[in-house]
Write an enzyme that holds these catalytic residues in place. Sequence first.
Site: not given
Lengths: 392, 399
Positions: A84, A337
């Site tokens: 991430c 995301h």
Amino acid sequence: MAESIKDRVAVIGMGCTAFGERWDKNGEDLMVDAVYEALADAGIESKDIQAAWLGSQSTAATGQPLAQAVKLEYIPITRVENACATASDAFRNACYAVAAGVYDIVLAAGVEKLKDSGFTGLAGGGGGGTAVSPPTPPPVQFALAAQRYAHHYGMKPEDLKRALARIAVKNHHNGSLNPKAHFQREITIEQALSAPIIATPLGLFDCCGVSDGSAAAVITRPEIAKQLRSDYVLVKGLGLTCGGRQGTLQSQYDFVHFEENVTAAKQAYQQAGVKNPLKEIDHAEVHDCFSITELIICEDMGWAPRGKAPEYVMNGVFDLEGELAVNPDGGLKCFGHPIGASGVRMLYEVYKQLQGKAGPRQRKNPTLGLTHNLGGTPGSFTCAVTIVGGRD
Amino acid sequence: MGSIRGKVAIVGMGCTVAGERFDASQEDMIVEAGFEAIADAGVETKDIQAAWFGCNSVSANHALLNWSLKLGYKPMTKVNNGGASGADVLRHACLAVASGTFDLVLALGIEKATDAGFTAPGEGGRAFGGEGHVGPESLFTELRVPAQYALYATRYAHQYGLRPEELKEALARIAVKSRRAGARNPRAALRDEITLREALESPPIAWPLGLTDCCAVADGGAAAIVCTPEVARQLRDDFVLVEGLGQASGGREGQLAPSYSFSGLPETALAAERAYLMAGVRDPLRAVGHAQLFDAFTLLEFLACEDLGLAPRGQAAARLQAGFFDPEGELPTNTDGGLLANGYQPGGTGLRQVYESYLQLRGRAGPRQLKNVTRSLVQTQGGAAGSFTSLVQLFTTRD
């Protein structure tokens, strides 16, 4: 001895697409939109870029898709991958290359096209055939952290649930002021509290969305930045930490703090010379993949004492008008995301805030902004913390 | 733009045995290469301040590296650039040290391909290790990799008036040379010599390329400890200096240009230009004493020699026949057996190539040792016909 990155690298242009279900754009279109906005903002052309970094988890396999989309002719391009924190790490590597004096002007871009790839959420499990932890999807992993948090600090479950809901309400409020956000509607605390449960205690509004998007930054040395614009932004600190399953292997792992956050923040604060983060950092874009993650991050970053973040949240310390605005652009909650793009999307908000161009979300006289990404799973995270500030 | 020259040193390296490593997992190979490099540098894991990792076949991040070596809570980054991943890993470690932000870092790349179901790069045109959602179909995506390079081979012969049998023999000579070198390398995947006749008669894969013209798929990897020259001086006398780092990524210019030559890679020529500029090399043929070239297919060694300025255009075949690139020749190439004897490991290949340069420059290459090598060149590439990523790195002995 190693020296700090502080004030040795400047950001002179940024671009960011609208995030969301971008059925109208493919990955290359998104990169073109983000990169051209960044180039125009910096007042340069693509031929001025000497090297580039592309952050992407699954959309691009090498650096070449960026060259193909933007037609960056035969410059060095590298794809960086770091869960991430992929986009933040692409930015970080670009900063080192500039600080090394090897390139003058470089590009760091991130892209992810998830909505038509069959992607429904990040995969579970610790990865690899030797993982100790069972293969649980992320909402479950962070639900464990939430459960443990309430237990550890003797909170009533409903009090924690309300604090988490307050985080979702805040981020949706901020997102409602942002035309680039995926979700632009306010929600009420009652809506958040009564939302369908995903993994107790996390409900629908405690979880971020899945979306497409791209963001880009043009990076150079301060001497060159001065010639191009007066309101460039300076890099003050670049922290990155990776856990090596220390957490997964330890029976005393507490699940109420993540050591990777603490160590990455320490690196970045040290480089930036930040001693009292709550006072010195004006606003922060943090990795609120789940509301509980934001809560724990606020403590790990040193913005709230251990066990006190729920109180700070309820008192509005992290609101848009609060002492330290957290996720002023709406966060992952409202942007979703797209893994390879998120870190640079966060930087886009901080960059605009520092330039006084954040529109209805503008903070008063911000001096230092921070971005934070957390990737991986509890027990073995990757954490990136980037601190930037306005020119002196 | 500035240079990397004088800013970065390599003080330790490790390299796994390449081959069908059914005895070792990815983690095992990371430990094998990583701890050899750490021991060679005379440091401990706690001395490593940051790391870069290359491995195309695992997704996500650095994690495999840290899980295997237990480096603690430090910065680690995964770099992916197709066949050039391992080389780009080293480039990033060098840039970070040159930035002054770190004193001593680790660059490590591995690939475990044989039991992953991987048979060759570019299957169905998709890049190895990536979903590759981006991009309209490439003009060459339906062609397997050997077929793509066969196009370069036939065009090369046409361009320079080589008769088919002349081309075949020149290519076979490369295979013979690399396999002979591999037989002298205890870490090579293929350690048997082949004869010219065996090479000429090997089953065609994509004409004119036969079986011995194509590198194998093998597991393996390598690691390097990279630091500032000041730190290197405290650690050992015979460290190696990084002198030039050139990289160029194509944006499909080749595939879109009707004038694309198919007898050279513009990416390699540009990467070389950048590396030579950094190193202050004006006449590469005189300046370079040893070269590690990306010979995934025999023909690529010709193209690389010409793109790098180590042979005039169209002359690489004649030079090879004259023994120019043999271990006893003027410019020995692929003294470790190259990819033809070590196989292809995208995450590791670039670093494995550097490992041989590191040994040669320090006089530690055993039966393969060359005399008086002071500058070594490493060329690595990834990508597909008309759109490559190429890296050229230059190393020297310490001043």
